[in-house]
Scaffold this motif. Structure first.
Motif, PDB file in Angstrom:
ATOM      1  N   VAL A 291       0.824  -1.209   0.000  1.00 52.18           N
ATOM      2  CA  VAL A 291       0.000   0.000   0.000  1.00 52.18           C
ATOM      3  C   VAL A 291       0.858   1.257   0.000  1.00 52.18           C
ATOM      4  O   VAL A 291       0.369   2.342  -0.312  1.00 52.18           O
ATOM      5  N   LEU A 292       2.111   1.153   0.374  1.00 53.94           N
ATOM      6  CA  LEU A 292       3.010   2.311   0.363  1.00 53.94           C
ATOM      7  C   LEU A 292       4.002   2.255  -0.798  1.00 53.94           C
ATOM      8  O   LEU A 292       4.924   3.074  -0.857  1.00 53.94           O
ATOM      9  N   SER A 293       3.815   1.318  -1.708  1.00 56.99           N
ATOM     10  CA  SER A 293       4.730   1.235  -2.850  1.00 56.99           C
ATOM     11  C   SER A 293       4.492   2.418  -3.789  1.00 56.99           C
ATOM     12  O   SER A 293       3.401   2.994  -3.813  1.00 56.99           O
ATOM     13  N   PRO A 294       5.492   2.805  -4.562  1.00 60.78           N
ATOM     14  CA  PRO A 294       5.297   3.919  -5.508  1.00 60.78           C
ATOM     15  C   PRO A 294       4.135   3.697  -6.459  1.00 60.78           C
ATOM     16  O   PRO A 294       3.365   4.622  -6.743  1.00 60.78           O
ATOM     17  N   ASN A 295       3.968   2.458  -6.967  1.00 63.29           N
ATOM     18  CA  ASN A 295       2.845   2.189  -7.865  1.00 63.29           C
ATOM     19  C   ASN A 295       1.506   2.409  -7.161  1.00 63.29           C
ATOM     20  O   ASN A 295       0.565   2.963  -7.736  1.00 63.29           O
ATOM     21  N   ALA A 296       1.415   1.948  -5.903  1.00 58.16           N
ATOM     22  CA  ALA A 296       0.172   2.115  -5.157  1.00 58.16           C
ATOM     23  C   ALA A 296      -0.110   3.586  -4.890  1.00 58.16           C
ATOM     24  O   ALA A 296      -1.248   4.053  -5.022  1.00 58.16           O
ATOM     25  N   LEU A 297       0.907   4.357  -4.521  1.00 57.46           N
ATOM     26  CA  LEU A 297       0.721   5.789  -4.270  1.00 57.46           C
ATOM     27  C   LEU A 297       0.296   6.510  -5.545  1.00 57.46           C
ATOM     28  O   LEU A 297      -0.560   7.408  -5.521  1.00 57.46           O
ATOM     29  N   ARG A 298       0.899   6.116  -6.659  1.00 59.73           N
ATOM     30  CA  ARG A 298       0.537   6.728  -7.943  1.00 59.73           C
ATOM     31  C   ARG A 298      -0.900   6.377  -8.299  1.00 59.73           C
ATOM     32  O   ARG A 298      -1.667   7.228  -8.782  1.00 59.73           O
ATOM     33  N   CYS A 299      -1.287   5.147  -8.045  1.00 55.88           N
ATOM     34  CA  CYS A 299      -2.653   4.701  -8.330  1.00 55.88           C
ATOM     35  C   CYS A 299      -3.667   5.456  -7.479  1.00 55.88           C
ATOM     36  O   CYS A 299      -4.717   5.876  -7.979  1.00 55.88           O
ATOM     37  N   ILE A 300      -3.347   5.648  -6.203  1.00 58.13           N
ATOM     38  CA  ILE A 300      -4.259   6.374  -5.310  1.00 58.13           C
ATOM     39  C   ILE A 300      -4.461   7.803  -5.804  1.00 58.13           C
ATOM     40  O   ILE A 300      -5.585   8.329  -5.825  1.00 58.13           O
ATOM     41  N   GLY A 301      -3.380   8.464  -6.224  1.00 59.46           N
ATOM     42  CA  GLY A 301      -3.493   9.826  -6.737  1.00 59.46           C
ATOM     43  C   GLY A 301      -4.402   9.916  -7.939  1.00 59.46           C
ATOM     44  O   GLY A 301      -5.217  10.841  -8.062  1.00 59.46           O
ATOM     45  N   ARG A 302      -4.305   8.947  -8.842  1.00 64.75           N
ATOM     46  CA  ARG A 302      -5.151   8.958 -10.034  1.00 64.75           C
ATOM     47  C   ARG A 302      -6.609   8.681  -9.659  1.00 64.75           C
ATOM     48  O   ARG A 302      -7.533   9.249 -10.247  1.00 64.75           O
ATOM     49  N   LYS A 303      -6.819   7.809  -8.667  1.00 65.85           N
ATOM     50  CA  LYS A 303      -8.188   7.557  -8.204  1.00 65.85           C
ATOM     51  C   LYS A 303      -8.807   8.818  -7.594  1.00 65.85           C
ATOM     52  O   LYS A 303      -9.994   9.100  -7.779  1.00 65.85           O
ATOM     53  N   LEU A 304      -7.997   9.581  -6.853  1.00 70.43           N
ATOM     54  CA  LEU A 304      -8.515  10.810  -6.246  1.00 70.43           C
ATOM     55  C   LEU A 304      -8.909  11.837  -7.300  1.00 70.43           C
ATOM     56  O   LEU A 304      -9.768  12.693  -7.049  1.00 70.43           O
ATOM     57  N   GLN A 305      -8.290  11.759  -8.472  1.00 69.67           N
ATOM     58  CA  GLN A 305      -8.618  12.687  -9.559  1.00 69.67           C
ATOM     59  C   GLN A 305      -9.776  12.200 -10.408  1.00 69.67           C
ATOM     60  O   GLN A 305     -10.158  12.855 -11.370  1.00 69.67           O
ATOM     61  N   GLY A 306     -10.351  11.053 -10.020  1.00 66.92           N
ATOM     62  CA  GLY A 306     -11.543  10.572 -10.710  1.00 66.92           C
ATOM     63  C   GLY A 306     -11.284   9.613 -11.847  1.00 66.92           C
ATOM     64  O   GLY A 306     -12.229   9.242 -12.561  1.00 66.92           O
ATOM     65  N   GLU A 307     -10.037   9.188 -12.054  1.00 64.60           N
ATOM     66  CA  GLU A 307      -9.750   8.261 -13.141  1.00 64.60           C
ATOM     67  C   GLU A 307     -10.232   6.858 -12.772  1.00 64.60           C
ATOM     68  O   GLU A 307     -10.231   6.465 -11.607  1.00 64.60           O
ATOM     69  N   VAL A 308     -10.632   6.121 -13.787  1.00 64.98           N
ATOM     70  CA  VAL A 308     -11.121   4.766 -13.591  1.00 64.98           C
ATOM     71  C   VAL A 308     -10.161   3.804 -14.286  1.00 64.98           C
ATOM     72  O   VAL A 308     -10.025   3.834 -15.513  1.00 64.98           O
ATOM     73  N   PHE A 309      -9.490   2.996 -13.505  1.00 62.02           N
ATOM     74  CA  PHE A 309      -8.575   1.998 -14.061  1.00 62.02           C
ATOM     75  C   PHE A 309      -8.233   1.005 -12.958  1.00 62.02           C
ATOM     76  O   PHE A 309      -8.585   1.184 -11.811  1.00 62.02           O
ATOM     77  N   GLU A 310      -7.517  -0.055 -13.312  1.00 61.77           N
ATOM     78  CA  GLU A 310      -7.165  -1.112 -12.373  1.00 61.77           C
ATOM     79  C   GLU A 310      -5.761  -0.885 -11.860  1.00 61.77           C
ATOM     80  O   GLU A 310      -4.828  -0.696 -12.626  1.00 61.77           O
ATOM     81  N   CYS A 311      -5.609  -0.869 -10.537  1.00 68.01           N
ATOM     82  CA  CYS A 311      -4.295  -0.675  -9.935  1.00 68.01           C
ATOM     83  C   CYS A 311      -3.515  -1.986  -9.995  1.00 68.01           C
ATOM     84  O   CYS A 311      -4.065  -3.060  -9.771  1.00 68.01           O
ATOM     85  N   GLN A 312      -2.237  -1.856 -10.280  1.00 69.34           N
ATOM     86  CA  GLN A 312      -1.353  -3.012 -10.335  1.00 69.34           C
ATOM     87  C   GLN A 312      -0.193  -2.795  -9.362  1.00 69.34           C
ATOM     88  O   GLN A 312       0.825  -2.211  -9.712  1.00 69.34           O
ATOM     89  N   PRO A 313      -0.341  -3.243  -8.116  1.00 69.80           N
ATOM     90  CA  PRO A 313       0.743  -3.061  -7.152  1.00 69.80           C
ATOM     91  C   PRO A 313       1.933  -3.945  -7.498  1.00 69.80           C
ATOM     92  O   PRO A 313       1.803  -4.934  -8.224  1.00 69.80           O
TER      93      PRO A 313
END
Length: 701
Positions: A291-313
């Motif tokens: 949950v603290l990996s760079p990919n996860a942090l990047r995914c969370i930021g995009r989710k907060l901006q309203g983007e819809v996609f699948e996170c790949q940790p």
């Protein structure tokens, strides 16, 4: 109650101040004196979220977990206002209920209730809500302190890793973000709840060369959250590696509670086991690192901006540095997360997590950090303190608003005082009361009675009395009695209810002057007074009520010769045997069977009215018989009560007074109350039904 509230306020304030001061002292003790002082209070205000409150102080930020100031302040103010209003409503209910309690309680029970009232025991009902809330606050504080102590003992002994695990983001991000991992056992479900809270505080320049690639992703997430007015990001780690995302914006929650953000690729959370238990377990990957990996942090930021996609940790590798140090490698080895055991200003935490930083070692980052966390048990302390402060602040406002509404509703300010008939407010040692003749806005006159609750007065107050309840009982009686010869109640209310200045006010019809203030000028008027008084007592008796205080001061005659009986403060409801409790009486008019605080038959009113006729009736502008004439022929009041007064009165009978006067008074003053005639018999007596002509007296209506 004021003393209890003040004591609780002092102790709560003392605890909170000591804890916050300790955090401030730690915050002031910086190991980097060369760093310029920056007033963080100017950079960002105090921030309150569901996870807690961040307070800026110089270079430091002090985190109060589970303290949400807006919510707690709103709750404290509403609870205080409700508690104060409830106390006033309960005070009204208590007094009005006691005013009619003799109707429903036995004599013994009613006497006990009166005793409890005089001793102030019943007032505890008014403070029950406050005491209950204080007990709840004490219980919450004790529970949190107990959890904190047990958690720290468990962590220090290596039994189970529970509690708050702080995450230090490094020197560059130290002022920008608060991160905490919470390990909380769920006893009902038998598993550990794991949440990670990210509280963004300040924007960061992502182009800063001092940032590692991992810190740069975290800085971008912080900037995104601030741009979208997000105060808190929460990641909940569920079973089988599922991670749920939700965030708080403007105190409202958003997120994907029912659709996990992603699932970690590993189902066995061995790293969590390592945190929960000792360090002897094999280290493997788990969701706490992903949950603290760079990919996860990047995914969370995009989710907060309203983007819809699948996170790949991305997976992480864990290695042991020493017995108290684990290192998690992410981002193809470009970033590292250090997990240390008990590296915190507060010993006994389950551990400490530190982002890798170019500025120094993990322990150096912790030592130079300006982030300070207070214990969680300060939250219920803050609740208790805010409630006490709210009560002190809201009480005068609620009191004023309540009294203004109360006086407006009853039109209390419309009455103008014409005459003060009785005033004992300046007499020390007497019941504080006042009786006034007042005039309303329409010009009609009324009698206003006011009695203060002397139990709540200061050191110079009189001994507790029942006068306050006497007026409440009079109100209850008058509401039940509607008769032409009984004073009518116009309005009633309680002022300053629930305070030491409580006063009861009754507005009654102006029935004229009492027999103490006016003289009966003729035998015919005397008959009229006796007939009206007997009719009033008869109406009361039919309602199961006895007056028990018949005397000249309680019988009024107006300018139109209307007779009314009033002052029902000592009146009581009768039991099945026709007896009622007597709380007081006037000795000159008291029947021999009367015993104060004892049960007395209703016929005692007939005796008192007979004595009134004997001592205060007219014989050509003079009383029928002077009381001293009777007393001179008896050695004591008891002798008078046992005297066969019918024979005595008969010997003094005078034809000028009309036929049957001696028999009429004698029947009323029969020493044996069982032989006294009833109201119907007395109202039909020849004396009351005779009238005078030029030729003499005749019977009839």
């Amino acid at each position: 109650m004021a003393f209890l509230r003040l004591s609780a306020l002092r102790y709560s304030l003392l605890v909170l101040v000591l804890c916050v001061v300790s955090g401030v002292l730690l915050a002031a003790d910086t190991d980097d004196p060369g760093e310029p002082e920056v007033d963080l209070l100017a950079d960002f205000p105090v921030l309150s979220t569901s996870a807690g409150t961040v307070i800026p102080f110089g270079q430091a930020r002090i985190f109060l977990p589970d303290v949400n100031l807006p919510r707690q302040m709103t709750g404290a103010l509403s609870k205080a206002a409700v508690a104060i209003a409830a106390r006033k409503i309960m005070y009204h209910w208590l007094i009005w209920s006691l005013g009619s309690a003799d109707r429903f309680l036995s004599v013994d029970h009613y006497k006990k209730v009166l005793g409890w009232y005089k001793e102030g025991r019943l007032d505890s009902m008014l403070s029950f809500g406050y005491v209950l809330l204080q007990f709840k606050n004490f219980f919450d504080i004790s529970l949190e302190v107990g959890h904190e102590v047990s958690n720290r003992i468990s962590n220090a002994a290596g039994w189970e890793r529970v509690g708050s695990l702080p995450v230090y983001p490094g020197k560059v991000l130290d002022k920008a973000v608060f991160i905490d991992v919470m390990l909380r056992p769920n006893l009902l479900e038998g598993k550990m709840e794991r949440t990670l809270d990210i509280i963004p505080l300040k924007s960061v320049d992502v182009s800063d060369d001092a940032l590692t690639s991992w810190q740069r992703e975290l800085a971008s997430l912080v900037n995104t959250a601030l741009q979208n007015d997000i105060q808190l990001i929460r990641l909940s780690m569920r079973d089988k590696g599922a991670v749920e995302l939700e965030w708080q914006s403007r105190h409202a929650w958003y997120g994907f509670n029912y659709a996990p953000l992603y699932s970690a690729p590993f189902t066995t959370p061995e790293l969590m086991n390592w945190l929960r238990f000792s360090y002897g377990h094999q280290e493997q990957n788990s969701s706490i690192s992903t949950v603290l990996s760079p990919n996860a942090l990047r995914c969370i930021g995009r989710k907060l901006q309203g983007e819809v996609f699948e996170c790949q940790p991305e997976p992480a590798s864990v290695s042991r540095i020493d017995s108290e140090h684990l290192e998690v490698s992410l981002d193809q080895g470009q970033g590292r997360l250090h997990i240390l055991d008990n590296q915190s200003p507060w010993p006994g935490l389950p551990g400490t997590m530190v982002f890798d930083d170019k500025a120094g070692s993990p322990r150096s980052i912790i030592n130079h950090s300006n982030q300070y966390r207070m214990p969680r048990w300060l939250a219920p302390v803050a609740d208790a303190l805010l409630y006490e402060a709210a009560v002190s602040a809201v009480e005068p406002i609620v009191d004023s608003a309540f009294e203004y509404s109360n006086r407006w509703w009853h039109g209390a300010d419309q009455y103008k005082v014409l005459e003060v008939l009785k005033d004992t407010t300046a007499d020390i040692g007497k019941v504080q009361s006042r009786v006034e003749r007042v005039q309303d806005a329409q010009g009609k006159t009324w009698i206003r009675k006011t009695v203060w609750d002397t139990r709540n007065r200061g050191f110079d107050a009189v001994q507790p009395s029942n006068s306050f309840l006497d007026l409440a009982r009079e109100r209850s009686m008058l509401n039940r009695l509607q008769h032409d010869n009984i004073v009518k109640l116009h309005d009633s209310w309680i002022e300053n209810s629930g305070t030491r200045n409580a006063a009861m006010v009754l507005i009654e019809e102006d029935a004229g002057d009492s027999l103490m203030q006016t003289e009966i000028s003729s035998v015919q008027q005397f008959k009229h007074v006796m007939r009206g008084s007997l009719s009033a007592l008869q109406a009361m008796h039919k309602k199961g009520i006895a007056h028990f205080d018949i005397k000249p001061g309680n019988i009024m005659v107006d300018k139109n010769d209307n007779v009314r009986v009033g002052d029902l403060g000592l009146a009581m409801h009768l039991d099945k045997e026709g007896r009622g409790l007597v709380l007081g009486a006037t000795p000159d008019y008291m029947a021999k069977e009367v015993r104060i605080n004892g049960q007395v038959p209703w016929q005692a009113d007939i005796w008192s009215l007979g004595v009134l006729g004997l001592l205060d009736g007219p014989v050509e502008d003079a009383p029928l018989y002077d009381r001293h004439t009777i007393y001179d022929k008896t050695e004591s009041l008891n002798d008078l009560m046992n005297l066969r007064l019918r024979d005595y009165v008969s010997s003094k009978d005078d034809p000028k007074n009309g036929p049957g006067l001696s028999d009429f008074l004698g029947r009323m003053m029969e020493p044996d109350y069982l032989k006294r005639e009833s109201y119907d018999q007395l109202l039909g007596h020849p004396f009351l039904n005779s009238y005078q002509t030029g030729r003499g007296y005749y019977y009839g209506q």
